[in-house]
Scaffold this active site. Structure first.
Site, mmCIF file in Angstrom:
data_model
loop_
_atom_site.group_PDB
_atom_site.id
_atom_site.type_symbol
_atom_site.label_atom_id
_atom_site.label_comp_id
_atom_site.label_asym_id
_atom_site.label_seq_id
_atom_site.Cartn_x
_atom_site.Cartn_y
_atom_site.Cartn_z
ATOM 1 N N ILE A 1 30.582 -52.941 68.666
ATOM 2 C CA ILE A 1 31.391 -52.002 69.441
ATOM 3 C C ILE A 1 32.780 -51.899 68.805
ATOM 4 O O ILE A 1 33.256 -52.855 68.207
ATOM 5 C CB ILE A 1 31.455 -52.470 70.922
ATOM 6 C CG1 ILE A 1 31.975 -51.386 71.842
ATOM 7 C CG2 ILE A 1 32.238 -53.762 71.087
ATOM 8 C CD1 ILE A 1 31.631 -51.626 73.311
ATOM 9 N N GLY A 2 33.404 -50.722 68.903
ATOM 10 C CA GLY A 2 34.754 -50.575 68.338
ATOM 11 C C GLY A 2 34.801 -49.465 67.311
ATOM 12 O O GLY A 2 33.762 -49.015 66.809
ATOM 13 N N ILE B 1 35.877 -49.266 64.125
ATOM 14 C CA ILE B 1 35.480 -49.450 62.721
ATOM 15 C C ILE B 1 33.962 -49.454 62.538
ATOM 16 O O ILE B 1 33.453 -48.708 61.697
ATOM 17 C CB ILE B 1 36.126 -50.710 62.109
ATOM 18 C CG1 ILE B 1 37.650 -50.552 62.097
ATOM 19 C CG2 ILE B 1 35.610 -50.966 60.695
ATOM 20 C CD1 ILE B 1 38.403 -51.754 61.563
ATOM 21 N N GLU C 1 22.564 -54.613 69.031
ATOM 22 C CA GLU C 1 22.777 -54.681 70.484
ATOM 23 C C GLU C 1 22.999 -53.251 71.007
ATOM 24 O O GLU C 1 22.321 -52.786 71.887
ATOM 25 C CB GLU C 1 23.997 -55.549 70.752
ATOM 26 C CG GLU C 1 24.377 -55.641 72.209
ATOM 27 C CD GLU C 1 25.639 -56.465 72.358
ATOM 28 O OE1 GLU C 1 25.714 -57.559 71.768
ATOM 29 O OE2 GLU C 1 26.562 -56.009 73.053
ATOM 30 N N GLY D 1 27.834 -59.590 72.043
ATOM 31 C CA GLY D 1 26.854 -60.150 71.108
ATOM 32 C C GLY D 1 27.459 -60.462 69.754
ATOM 33 O O GLY D 1 26.724 -60.553 68.762
HETATM 34 N N1 COA Z 1 47.489 -58.264 68.463
HETATM 35 C C1 COA Z 1 47.783 -57.594 69.589
HETATM 36 N N2 COA Z 1 47.154 -56.452 69.958
HETATM 37 C C2 COA Z 1 46.197 -55.973 69.148
HETATM 38 C C3 COA Z 1 45.842 -56.617 67.961
HETATM 39 C C4 COA Z 1 46.527 -57.807 67.626
HETATM 40 N N3 COA Z 1 46.234 -58.477 66.524
HETATM 41 N N4 COA Z 1 44.868 -55.900 67.364
HETATM 42 C C5 COA Z 1 44.610 -54.844 68.138
HETATM 43 N N5 COA Z 1 45.416 -54.889 69.231
HETATM 44 C C6 COA Z 1 45.462 -53.906 70.311
HETATM 45 C C7 COA Z 1 45.582 -52.494 69.769
HETATM 46 O O1 COA Z 1 46.936 -52.165 69.586
HETATM 47 C C8 COA Z 1 44.925 -51.683 70.857
HETATM 48 O O2 COA Z 1 45.867 -51.545 71.937
HETATM 49 P P1 COA Z 1 46.041 -50.165 72.705
HETATM 50 O O3 COA Z 1 44.739 -49.986 73.460
HETATM 51 O O4 COA Z 1 47.216 -50.414 73.559
HETATM 52 O O5 COA Z 1 46.257 -49.116 71.649
HETATM 53 C C9 COA Z 1 43.834 -52.609 71.393
HETATM 54 O O6 COA Z 1 44.192 -53.927 70.975
HETATM 55 C C10 COA Z 1 42.451 -52.274 70.853
HETATM 56 O O7 COA Z 1 42.449 -52.302 69.466
HETATM 57 P P2 COA Z 1 41.366 -51.502 68.601
HETATM 58 O O8 COA Z 1 41.480 -52.013 67.233
HETATM 59 O O9 COA Z 1 41.507 -50.036 68.825
HETATM 60 O O10 COA Z 1 40.013 -51.966 69.294
HETATM 61 P P3 COA Z 1 38.544 -51.404 69.209
HETATM 62 O O11 COA Z 1 38.308 -50.398 70.267
HETATM 63 O O12 COA Z 1 38.186 -51.025 67.810
HETATM 64 O O13 COA Z 1 37.726 -52.716 69.646
HETATM 65 C C11 COA Z 1 37.358 -55.105 69.734
HETATM 66 C C12 COA Z 1 37.877 -53.904 68.917
HETATM 67 C C13 COA Z 1 37.464 -56.322 68.843
HETATM 68 C C14 COA Z 1 38.172 -55.277 70.994
HETATM 69 C C15 COA Z 1 35.875 -54.852 70.112
HETATM 70 O O14 COA Z 1 35.145 -54.668 68.952
HETATM 71 C C16 COA Z 1 35.280 -56.019 70.876
HETATM 72 O O15 COA Z 1 35.473 -56.133 72.067
HETATM 73 N N6 COA Z 1 34.512 -56.888 70.178
HETATM 74 C C17 COA Z 1 33.875 -58.039 70.778
HETATM 75 C C18 COA Z 1 32.434 -57.772 71.115
HETATM 76 C C19 COA Z 1 31.576 -57.452 69.932
HETATM 77 O O16 COA Z 1 32.026 -57.417 68.800
HETATM 78 N N7 COA Z 1 30.301 -57.238 70.176
HETATM 79 C C20 COA Z 1 29.361 -56.996 69.084
HETATM 80 C C21 COA Z 1 28.060 -56.469 69.512
HETATM 81 S S1 COA Z 1 28.160 -54.828 70.280
#
Ligand code: COA
Length: 439
Positions: A216-217, A219, A238, A336
């Site tokens: 999810i996300g 990238i 997933e 996941g």
């Molecule tokens: N420190 C503080 N804040 C941070 C940060 C850091 N190092 N990196 C990102 N952020 C903030 C961003 O500024 C953004 O804030 P905003 O909503 O106020 O703009 C927010 O976090 C989300 O960042 P973004 O990079 O856009 O997230 P994303 O939508 O691409 O999701 C994860 C990234 C990691 C949150 C998401 O992939 C996740 O929940 N992963 C865990 C679950 C997973 O990987 N499952 C896999 C099987 S589906």
């Protein structure tokens, strides 16, 4: 009684469905786009009548009043396997909490902890044999249905009929509410220049004939667009996404070389746009299977050349990933991520990949301003949750390149990760690494 009469006898209104919920009950809702919107959007209307109802959910799409309005606090406690924007906002009211989990064990462990009184979910329309499909998710829903005292499904002609562990017989359902709302969509954003560069690096790591998982996300979704030159990819994932539909339609995904369930794209849930929902409707090429099985690292590892591609919020110089919190604040969930990364390493020729931008523009507390920080850090922020152990990261990719961590020492990892950090932060990271005596 014929099957239609059996179905008709189960028909109830939303209000009758809500009447089944009593004080102190444990209610579990289906995940994301499979959540029953009629029931959940009216759940707050019984708040005068009930207290201490525990509602468990995962990645809810709606901001439902039963948990967003603090007045309902004594009536409902919501516990989530994956936080959404609405839950993050509500957290301060102390009526929501997070359940730590690896997604493939989420239901099993929860059901050991508490019996389910009511399961609420959605389904596609019944066929002439009496079967309906749980449609967009079998992540934990099947397990919960088997445990629940009462199963209530919102049957909706707009829900795609999917195959796999989603197919259940009407006799297993206690009550049906007929609805026809449109399914919530998860928009696809256009890949940025940075996404394209990261996607190209990842494409170099993905050999023809690999089976892929995209997390999810932003990238992971963008990566799909850079895999168009590949041949005979398979899907064991997933989350099933729009990018996978594009790869299938372009002939890149053929599932021919898969060693587990050849010919089938396998997922636990689907979330995306109408294009995705239309694609999976009545499509035997896609199987939505029980998350307990799909996400089991030993099952995942049975796929030859299994590539997991996930993203993270912050990674330290040794490879520990915080993917679910900002500092101590819960942001999303482990989901996941660890399941799929460990699974990829169990696979012959497999690779576990974490892809991230080298920097983030983060909010400055108490102001509208944002500042740029490195996502590669000497130490994770205070309180940050380690979603993925450094032992389970094979490759890290940023817009500055690829750091192969597989089999490397801490000293090598530090060097490789600094090399893919943003140039503005590299000198500082070197100093920090020296101070921490990890380099
Ligand atoms: N420190 C503080 N804040 C941070 C940060 C850091 N190092 N990196 C990102 N952020 C903030 C961003 O500024 C953004 O804030 P905003 O909503 O106020 O703009 C927010 O976090 C989300 O960042 P973004 O990079 O856009 O997230 P994303 O939508 O691409 O999701 C994860 C990234 C990691 C949150 C998401 O992939 C996740 O929940 N992963 C865990 C679950 C997973 O990987 N499952 C896999 C099987 S589906």
């Amino acid at each position: 009684m014929n099957i239609k009469e059996i179905y008709n006898n189960k028909l109830i209104t939303v209000e009758e469905g809500l009447n089944k919920i009593k004080s102190n009950y444990n209610v579990i809702s289906a995940l994301a786009a499979a959540e029953p919107r009629e029931l959940l959007s009216k759940l707050h209307t019984i708040s005068d009548r009930v207290e201490n109802v525990n509602v468990v959910t995962c990645l809810p799409m709606g901001a439902y009043e039963y948990f967003t309005d603090p007045q309902n606090k004594d009536s409902f406690l919501m516990e989530g396997w994956f936080y959404s924007p609405a839950i993050r906002k509500t957290h301060k009211n102390k009526n929501v909490s997070f359940i730590p989990n690896h997604l493939h064990l989420a239901a099993t462990k929860r059901l050991d902890h508490r019996k389910t009184n009511v399961f609420v979910g959605t389904a596609s329309c019944m066929d002439k044999h009496g079967y309906i499909s749980l449609s967009l998710s079998a992540t934990y829903e099947r397990e919960v249905i088997d445990d629940a005292d009462i199963v209530i499904l919102e049957v909706n002609p707009n829900m795609p009929r999917t195959f796999g562990d989603t197919i259940i017989h009407i006799s297993e359902v206690d009550h049906v509410i007929e609805t026809d709302y449109s399914i919530p969509e998860f928009p696809v954003t256009e890949p940025s220049e940075k996404d394209k560069i990261i996607g190209k690096y990842i494409a170099e790591l993905v050999e023809d004939g690999s089976t892929i998982q995209l997390g999810i996300g932003g990238i992971p979704n963008a990566v799909a667009a850079e895999l168009m030159s590949k041949k005979d990819l398979g899907i064991h994932t997933e989350m099933f996404t729009d990018g996978m539909v594009d790869l299938y339609e372009a002939g890149v995904i053929t599932s021919k070389k898969k060693t587990l369930m050849p010919g089938k794209m396998v997922a636990t849930f689907a979330l995306g746009t109408k294009k995705l929902y239309d694609f999976i409707d009545n499509n035997p090429a896609v199987n939505i299977m029980n998350g307990k099985w799909v996400n089991d690292p030993y099952v995942i590892g049975q796929n030859y050349k299994m590539i997991s591609i996930n993203t993270t919020l912050q990674i330290d110089l040794t490879g520990q990933c915080c993917s679910e919190s900002i500092g101590h604040k819960q942001f999303s969930g482990t989901g996941g991520q660890a399941d799929t990364a460990i699974g990829a390493q169990n696979s012959q020729g497999g690779k576990s990949i974490i892809a991230l931008y080298s920097t983030a523009k983060i909010r400055v507390p108490g102001s509208e301003e944002r500042k740029v920080v490195s996502k590669i850090v000497p130490r994770l922020d205070h309180g940050a949750i380690v979603s993925l152990s450094r032992n389970d990261v094979d490759y890290v990719v940023t817009e500055y390149g690829v750091a192969e961590l597989r089999g490397t020492s801490v000293r090598d990892r530090v060097e490789r990760l600094i090399n893919i950090a943003h140039p503005d932060f590299r000198e500082q990271l070197k100093k920090n690494a020296e101070e921490l005596m990890i380099w």
